[in-house]
Each structure stands twice: as structure tokens, then as C-alpha cells.
Design a protein around this motif. Structure first.
Motif, PDB file in Angstrom:
ATOM      1  N   GLY A 121       0.819  -1.199   0.000  1.00 33.34           N
ATOM      2  CA  GLY A 121       0.000   0.000   0.000  1.00 33.34           C
ATOM      3  C   GLY A 121       0.857   1.254   0.000  1.00 33.34           C
ATOM      4  O   GLY A 121       0.610   2.195  -0.761  1.00 33.34           O
ATOM      5  N   LEU A 122       1.896   1.238   0.833  1.00 36.46           N
ATOM      6  CA  LEU A 122       2.785   2.398   0.927  1.00 36.46           C
ATOM      7  C   LEU A 122       3.476   2.635  -0.412  1.00 36.46           C
ATOM      8  O   LEU A 122       3.539   3.774  -0.905  1.00 36.46           O
ATOM      9  N   ALA A 123       3.966   1.572  -1.031  1.00 32.12           N
ATOM     10  CA  ALA A 123       4.676   1.707  -2.304  1.00 32.12           C
ATOM     11  C   ALA A 123       3.742   2.238  -3.390  1.00 32.12           C
ATOM     12  O   ALA A 123       4.046   3.231  -4.053  1.00 32.12           O
ATOM     13  N   VAL A 124       2.569   1.602  -3.534  1.00 27.85           N
ATOM     14  CA  VAL A 124       1.631   2.037  -4.578  1.00 27.85           C
ATOM     15  C   VAL A 124       1.228   3.491  -4.364  1.00 27.85           C
ATOM     16  O   VAL A 124       1.263   4.306  -5.294  1.00 27.85           O
ATOM     17  N   GLY A 125       0.888   3.824  -3.119  1.00 34.99           N
ATOM     18  CA  GLY A 125       0.418   5.174  -2.820  1.00 34.99           C
ATOM     19  C   GLY A 125       1.469   6.234  -3.060  1.00 34.99           C
ATOM     20  O   GLY A 125       1.208   7.259  -3.700  1.00 34.99           O
ATOM     21  N   THR A 126       2.682   5.999  -2.556  1.00 37.94           N
ATOM     22  CA  THR A 126       3.714   7.032  -2.700  1.00 37.94           C
ATOM     23  C   THR A 126       4.145   7.169  -4.157  1.00 37.94           C
ATOM     24  O   THR A 126       4.334   8.291  -4.645  1.00 37.94           O
ATOM     25  N   ILE A 127       4.288   6.052  -4.857  1.00 39.09           N
ATOM     26  CA  ILE A 127       4.714   6.137  -6.256  1.00 39.09           C
ATOM     27  C   ILE A 127       3.651   6.848  -7.087  1.00 39.09           C
ATOM     28  O   ILE A 127       3.956   7.791  -7.835  1.00 39.09           O
ATOM     29  N   ALA A 128       2.395   6.435  -6.927  1.00 44.41           N
ATOM     30  CA  ALA A 128       1.313   7.068  -7.683  1.00 44.41           C
ATOM     31  C   ALA A 128       1.241   8.557  -7.351  1.00 44.41           C
ATOM     32  O   ALA A 128       1.140   9.402  -8.241  1.00 44.41           O
ATOM     33  N   GLY A 129       1.300   8.881  -6.080  1.00 43.64           N
ATOM     34  CA  GLY A 129       1.173  10.267  -5.663  1.00 43.64           C
ATOM     35  C   GLY A 129       2.343  11.109  -6.104  1.00 43.64           C
ATOM     36  O   GLY A 129       2.175  12.255  -6.539  1.00 43.64           O
ATOM     37  N   TYR A 130       3.553  10.562  -6.034  1.00 44.51           N
ATOM     38  CA  TYR A 130       4.734  11.369  -6.359  1.00 44.51           C
ATOM     39  C   TYR A 130       4.874  11.552  -7.859  1.00 44.51           C
ATOM     40  O   TYR A 130       5.184  12.642  -8.337  1.00 44.51           O
ATOM     41  N   LEU A 131       4.678  10.469  -8.632  1.00 42.82           N
ATOM     42  CA  LEU A 131       4.882  10.570 -10.076  1.00 42.82           C
ATOM     43  C   LEU A 131       3.722  11.286 -10.764  1.00 42.82           C
ATOM     44  O   LEU A 131       3.931  12.023 -11.726  1.00 42.82           O
ATOM     45  N   GLY A 132       2.498  11.063 -10.257  1.00 46.23           N
ATOM     46  CA  GLY A 132       1.337  11.719 -10.845  1.00 46.23           C
ATOM     47  C   GLY A 132       1.088  11.245 -12.273  1.00 46.23           C
ATOM     48  O   GLY A 132       1.615  10.223 -12.711  1.00 46.23           O
ATOM     49  N   GLY A 133       0.270  12.005 -12.993  1.00 45.24           N
ATOM     50  CA  GLY A 133       0.034  11.728 -14.409  1.00 45.24           C
ATOM     51  C   GLY A 133      -0.586  10.373 -14.675  1.00 45.24           C
ATOM     52  O   GLY A 133      -1.429   9.894 -13.907  1.00 45.24           O
ATOM     53  N   MET A 134      -0.153   9.748 -15.749  1.00 45.41           N
ATOM     54  CA  MET A 134      -0.722   8.477 -16.202  1.00 45.41           C
ATOM     55  C   MET A 134      -0.507   7.375 -15.161  1.00 45.41           C
ATOM     56  O   MET A 134      -1.425   6.597 -14.876  1.00 45.41           O
ATOM     57  N   THR A 135       0.702   7.297 -14.600  1.00 49.62           N
ATOM     58  CA  THR A 135       0.998   6.285 -13.582  1.00 49.62           C
ATOM     59  C   THR A 135      -0.034   6.357 -12.467  1.00 49.62           C
ATOM     60  O   THR A 135      -0.606   5.342 -12.052  1.00 49.62           O
ATOM     61  N   ASP A 136      -0.259   7.584 -12.011  1.00 54.97           N
ATOM     62  CA  ASP A 136      -1.203   7.813 -10.921  1.00 54.97           C
ATOM     63  C   ASP A 136      -2.597   7.328 -11.306  1.00 54.97           C
ATOM     64  O   ASP A 136      -3.252   6.603 -10.550  1.00 54.97           O
ATOM     65  N   ARG A 137      -3.021   7.712 -12.525  1.00 52.44           N
ATOM     66  CA  ARG A 137      -4.384   7.390 -12.923  1.00 52.44           C
ATOM     67  C   ARG A 137      -4.592   5.874 -13.013  1.00 52.44           C
ATOM     68  O   ARG A 137      -5.578   5.349 -12.517  1.00 52.44           O
ATOM     69  N   VAL A 138      -3.630   5.189 -13.636  1.00 48.99           N
ATOM     70  CA  VAL A 138      -3.780   3.737 -13.793  1.00 48.99           C
ATOM     71  C   VAL A 138      -3.762   3.044 -12.428  1.00 48.99           C
ATOM     72  O   VAL A 138      -4.625   2.223 -12.103  1.00 48.99           O
ATOM     73  N   MET A 139      -2.786   3.431 -11.590  1.00 48.44           N
ATOM     74  CA  MET A 139      -2.674   2.766 -10.292  1.00 48.44           C
ATOM     75  C   MET A 139      -3.903   3.012  -9.433  1.00 48.44           C
ATOM     76  O   MET A 139      -4.384   2.107  -8.741  1.00 48.44           O
TER      77      MET A 139
END
Lengths: 304, 337
Positions: A121-139
Motif C-alpha cells: 500500500g505504501l509503495a503504490v500510494g507514494t509512487i502514484a502520488g509522487y509521479l502523478g500523471g498516467m501512472t497515478d491514474r492507472v494505479m
């Protein structure tokens, strides 16, 4: 050196306004949190109960008065007595000893689920939140799909698909437990991402993985710990419900939910037989809720 | 208003994608089953040529992607397959069982709201007092108690020991089949039929499971009300209202409560969604013939079509309730732009 002289010295060292080192500041902060926490009677009750439960589960072979699997068919469904402190079940097994060993299963399941789920959860949340954009939307879309299922229902379907048992119950609960953590970590990351100190770290040339791992993730930990603690109670309840519905731990395992399920037929006459494991589940789950509630007051005051 | 409609459209647009994911997950769960669906239909001892024919009929020889396409196509035509256990179509079964769950959930959320909200407000206005502590512990206990323990205790106390409540199930045997089903909600159907005895019987059967579920959801409603209220009471407009000399009740209910009511609608929608989950266990304890019991009985009989159908229906209801929560928030809260 007597304790009376060292303790005030240590306390002064911890509480100083001008810490000399990073370690001193960090320990000082921890000490202050502990001091606040200790003043919270309800939370302390929860903590002490959990420590006692863990100790009882670890020391089960020492504390048990009987072999948890030993059947005594001439002495079925006995009322609590000196020989059997909490009575015996439908096969004449000692309920007290079974509860002790069952605690190992329940607490073990909780630990296993949390160890699997919190890092994901921590990994998915921080990566999605930090990178933003498409990565965020898909995750986040994937997260939403898993959030769209009621937890118990998805776990039930999943366990039925593999094989009823403890390990599939752990996987099934883990599968349903990570999305809220991802959401939470993402929300925290979004507020951290725009701060000046992250910009400063970026200017020093830190790589993205380093920023996420060393600077963003640690700041999400506080609220995550609170959430995990509160969640442990619902993990216990879900595991017990799976056992109760016959999809989790299987008899003759002394898992608390499974114990209730097998004792259910005797409920109307020998009501204490299913009541004992039920109370055990209630106490364990309440203790985690009390602890989580207290931790929230201390670690995460804005969530109150 | 335009911003809000746009936000709402965006939320609604995400539903089909989530829905598709939901269907995909249920389909995959059904396909990794170790139980051979062919054996579930024809039995262990069927001759090999029969097995092969059924396998072909079910399309199990096709690639997974094609199978998913067929599944999706059937689904869009309202076909969830046939239940091995009841030998009816799953859609027929769900139509029969779902109203019972709905009735249970509606009564439970009504009771939980009527008691939970005032309790939360009371605790918030007396923060730190003994009442507040009692309410907090009462809520924590509600969140911690295994729902099946509560159900079993109710049965032992009210049915076995005191004899106040009827046993499990939805109606007494003597009324079975006497009430023409109109809405599927037994309390309303008995009223429509004008049968007062049957109505009392239905209510009496409803009381225990609904009460158990109500306590389960009340814990959450009360806690959220208390938290929102504390937040609102700290607002400057509350201080202003107090300074103007308004009565305490008016300040609390008109000014503070008025401001949190939108957020509470969201909480209620989410609670209702959570009830679907609680219903699975409650229905098993009280032998309540709803979708939850249908699901667990199908699970134990490895009736996969029924399991997937029930899972999907509960998943969709859950999704729609979540959307409703979003919509309430977006449309009613003036601060959302």
C-alpha cells in the motif's frame, strides 16, 4: 549510579529544546509521543491487553493445561470447572487450551497480512502520488476496482476459488486490505510533494526513488501506522468470519472463528461453548481498536 | 453548478471502467477454481463423452479471452448462468433473495441513523465528559464485536432464555406461502395483503437480525457524527452564533449540524454499502433467506455460477452506493467546485 539521578538526567536529555544531534531530537520526539500516549488510559488498556495476548499465544505450551487436540469423549460440552477452566467442547477438548493455541493462529494471521499489505500500500500510494500523471491514474483505477468490492465478499469468493484454509484466507484478506493504505499514502504524498524541502532535495540531485524512499515514505508512516492498527481489528474480524463461514481455518484447527462454527450446533443448550472463542475475538479486536484510537490521538491529531 | 455537474460526470464516467474491472476479477476468480465446472454439472461418474460434450457446450475449450467475451455477452443480456444447487437461473434466484436483504438493510440503517446521529451530537457537545467516554467505548465495542457473536447471543438471550423473540428465518411456517409477493419486502407485502398477524410475525422476525446489523452500523455513524460535530463546533460561525445569544440547541442543530449534514449523507451511503457485508454473516446466523445466505450456501456447495452472480450483484450495489455518496457530496456541498 542510582536510578533517581539518571532518570531526570535522561529525561532532560530527551526533552531538551536544543538537541545536539539528530538522534537526540528523534529520541526526544519518540519520548514525547510515548508520554502523551501513556497519559491516555484507554489506549494503554489496549496496549497492555495486546501484550498479554501475544505473551499468552507465545507461551501457549507452557500455559495450556491440556493438549488442545486431546479428545475426551466421555466429558463432552462440560461446564467450566477446576479441571477445565473454560469447559470442554463438543469432542471433550479443553476450551482454555484451544483458545491459547488459537491465539497463535489469529495473531499470526494478523501479522502475516500486515507484513504483506502495508509495504504494498505504501509503495503504490507514494509512487502514484509522487509521479502523478498516467501512472497515478492507472494505479488509482486498479485500487478503486479492489475498493469496489466489499472486503468479506471478495475474500469469500477468492478463498472459494483457491482452497479454504488459513494460508488462502491470509492471501484473500491481504488482497482486499491494501487499497485503503494506497489511498491514504497517496493523499499524504500529494501534500508532501509540493513542499519546499522536497524541492530543495530535488535540487541537490537526489534521484526519484531516493526521494520517495527516504523522504516521502517516512512522512506517510505516522498515519499509516494508525490506520494499520485500527485495521488489525477488522483483519481479526474478517479472519474469524471466514472461519465461521467455513472458508477460513478448517476444523480441527483451534482458530477462534472455526471453533465457534463447530460449536454453533450446541449454542441453544451449551451456550458457553461458542461464547468463549467469541469473547476471545471480541477482546483481541477491541484491544487493537483501543490502541489504534489512542495512537491516532497522539500520532495523527488532525484525523480525529 | 456547471462545475459540479462536470465533476459528477467525471465520477460517473469512471463507473463503467470500475464495473468492467469488477466483472473481470469475478470472471478470473471463477476460472482459477480448482473444481471442474463440468464435474459440478454431470457428476464424477459421467462417461467421458458426456463430459467432453458438456465441456464443449460450456465453451471451456476456447481461449480464456474468448471465454471472457462470451461471459460478458451473456452478462449484458442479463444471463448469469444456472445455479447447480437450486436448478433455477441465477438471475431468478437473486430476484427472489435480494429483497430480503434489502428489507433487512433498510430497517437496520433507519434504526442506526435515528439513534446514532443524536448520540454522536450529544457526545460532541459534551466532549471529554463521562457521557462522551461512554459513547466512545460503546462505539468501539460495536466496531470490535464479531457480528456472529452478537447474533448468537441475541438468539440465546431473547429466543432461548426469555422466549420474547421468534426463532430464525423470515416468517413463521404457518404464514409461509400465504402472502402474495408484490414488493418482496415482507413487512410491506403483509400490509398490502391486510394480514395483521402476518405483519406482526414478519416484524418480530426482523427485529433481531436488524437490531444486530443496526448496532454494527450505528458504531460508525455515531463516531463520524461526533468527529464532524467537534470540527463544526470549533468553527468561528458557531462562536458568532453563540455571541449573538442564540439558544444552545439552535446553535448546535441549526448552525453546526446544518453544516455537517451533507457529509453525513455520504457517511450514510457508505454505511449502507458496509451493511451488505455485515448481512452475509448476519443472514447465516439467523437463517435469513437473503443474498448473503445464498452466497455462503452456494460457496459451501461449490456452486460457482451462483457465487459469482451474488458477488457481482453485491459488488454493483456497493459501487452504486459509493457513487451516490460521491454525488451527494458533489451536488449538495456548496464548497465543492
Amino acid at each position: 549510579m542510582s536510578t533517581t539521578t539518571t532518570l531526570p538526567g535522561l529525561r532532560a536529555w530527551l526533552l531538551t529544546d536544543t538537541p545536539a544531534s539528530r538522534a537526540q531530537a528523534a529520541w526526544g520526539r519518540r519520548y514525547r509521543i510515548w508520554r502523551d500516549f501513556r497519559a491516555n488510559g484507554v489506549a494503554m488498556t489496549g496496549l497492555v491487553t495486546i501484550i498479554l495476548l501475544i505473551a499468552a499465544a507465545l507461551a501457549a505450551p507452557l500455559l495450556a493445561t491440556h493438549n488442545p487436540d486431546a479428545q475426551e469423549l466421555t466429558n463432552r460440552l462440560a461446564t467450566p470447572s477446576a479441571a477445565h477452566w473454560l469447559g470442554t467442547d463438543e469432542l471433550g477438548r479443553d476450551v482454555y487450551s484451544r483458545l491459547l493455541f488459537g491465539g497463535r493462529i489469529t495473531l499470526g494471521m494478523v501479522v502475516a497480512v500486515v507484513l504483506m499489505v502495508a509495504p504494498v500500500g505504501l509503495a503504490v500510494g507514494t509512487i502514484a502520488g509522487y509521479l502523478g500523471g498516467m501512472t497515478d491514474r492507472v494505479m488509482m483505477r486498479v485500487t478503486d476496482i479492489f475498493l469496489a468490492f466489499p472486503r468479506l465478499i471478495l475474500a469469500l469468493a477468492f478463498v472459494a476459488a483457491i482452497h479454504p484454509g488459513i494460508s488462502s484466507a491470509i492471501f484473500a484478506i491481504a488482497l482486499t486490505a491494501w487499497p485503503p493504505y494506497a489511498r491514504l499514502a497517496r493523499a499524504e504524498t500529494l501534500t508532501i510533494r509540493g513542499t519546499d524541502f522536497i524541492a530543495a532535495i530535488r535540487l541537490t540531485g537526489a534521484t526519484t526513488p531516493r526521494i520517495i524512499l527516504r523522504h516521502v515514505a517516512p512522512l506517510c508512516l505516522g498515519s499509516l501506522i494508525v490506520r494499520v492498527t485500527l485495521d488489525m481489528s477488522s483483519i481479526i474480524l474478517t479472519a474469524a468470519a471466514l472461519g465461521f463461514l467455513g472458508m477460513g481455518a478448517q476444523p480441527p484447527s483451534p482458530e477462534w472463528g472455526a471453533m465457534i462454527a463447530t460449536a454453533r450446533d450446541y449454542m441453544l443448550q451449551q451456550w458457553w461453548v461458542p461464547l468463549m472463542p467469541g469473547m476471545a475475538i471480541f477482546v483481541a479486536s477491541l484491544a487493537f481498536n483501543l490502541l489504534g484510537d489512542g495512537l491516532r490521538d497522539v500520532l495523527d491529531p488532525k484525523q480525529r | 453548478m456547471r462545475h459540479r455537474l462536470k465533476a459528477l460526470a467525471a465520477a460517473a464516467a469512471s463507473v463503467p471502467i470500475t464495473l468492467f474491472g469488477l466483472v473481470l476479477v469475478t470472471f478470473l476468480i471463477g476460472r482459477v477454481m480448482p473444481i471442474d465446472p463440468v464435474i459440478a454439472i454431470v457428476g464424477d461418474h459421467a462417461p467421458p463423452d458426456v463430459m467432453a460434450r458438456v465441456r464443449l457446450e460450456l465453451g471451456l475449450d476456447r481461449p480464456l479471452l474468448v471465454q471472457f467475451g462470451i461471459y460478458l455477452n451473456h452478462l449484458l443480456h442479463g444471463d448469469l448462468g444456472r445455479s447447480v444447487m437450486t436448478s433455477h437461473s441465477v438471475v431468478h434466484d437473486i430476484k427472489q433473495f435480494f429483497p430480503a436483504t434489502l428489507e433487512l438493510a433498510i430497517v437496520a440503517i433507519f434504526v442506526a441513523t435515528v439513534i446514532g446521529i443524536p448520540l454522536g451530537v450529544l457526545a460532541a457537545t459534551r466532549q471529554g465528559s463521562r457521557i462522551d467516554t461512554v459513547v466512545r467505548v460503546f462505539c468501539l465495542a460495536g466496531q470490535s464485536v464479531p457480528i456472529f457473536l452478537l447474533g448468537l447471543l441475541c438468539l440465546v438471550i431473547f429466543y432461548v432464555k426469555l422466549g420474547w423473540a421468534p426463532g430464525t428465518g423470515r416468517e413463521d411456517v404457518i404464514f409461509a406461502g400465504t402472502i402474495p409477493p408484490v414488493t418482496g419486502l415482507l413487512t410491506i407485502d403483509t400490509l398490502l395483503a391486510g394480514d395483521w398477524d402476518a405483519f406482526h410475525d414478519a416484524l418480530a422476525h426482523l427485529a433481531q437480525p436488524a437490531g444486530v446489523l443496526a448496532y454494527f452500523s450505528m458504531a460508525y455513524i455515531t463516531r463520524m457524527t461526533r468527529a464532524f460535530m467537534l470540527d463544526a463546533l470549533a468553527g468561528e460561525y458557531v462562536i458568532t452564533a453563540r455571541a449573538k445569544g442564540l439558544s444552545a440547541a439552535r446553535v448546535v442543530w441549526r448552525h453546526a449540524f446544518g453544516n455537517i449534514s451533507v457529509r453525513l449523507v455520504t457517511v450514510l451511503a457508505l454505511t449502507f454499502a458496509g451493511l451488505l457485508e455485515g448481512a452475509v454473516v448476519t443472514e447465516t446466523v439467523f437463517s435469513w433467506p437473503g443474498i448473503g445466505q445464498y452466497l455462503t450456501v452456494s460457496l459451501l456447495n461449490a456452486d460457482m455460477n451462483a457465487v459469482l452472480g451474488a458477488t457481482l450483484v453485491i459488488g454493483i450495489s456497493y459501487l452504486l452506493l459509493n457513487l451516490l455518496a460521491d454525488a451527494a457530496y458533489t451536488l449538495m456541498d456548496p464548497r465543492v467546485r
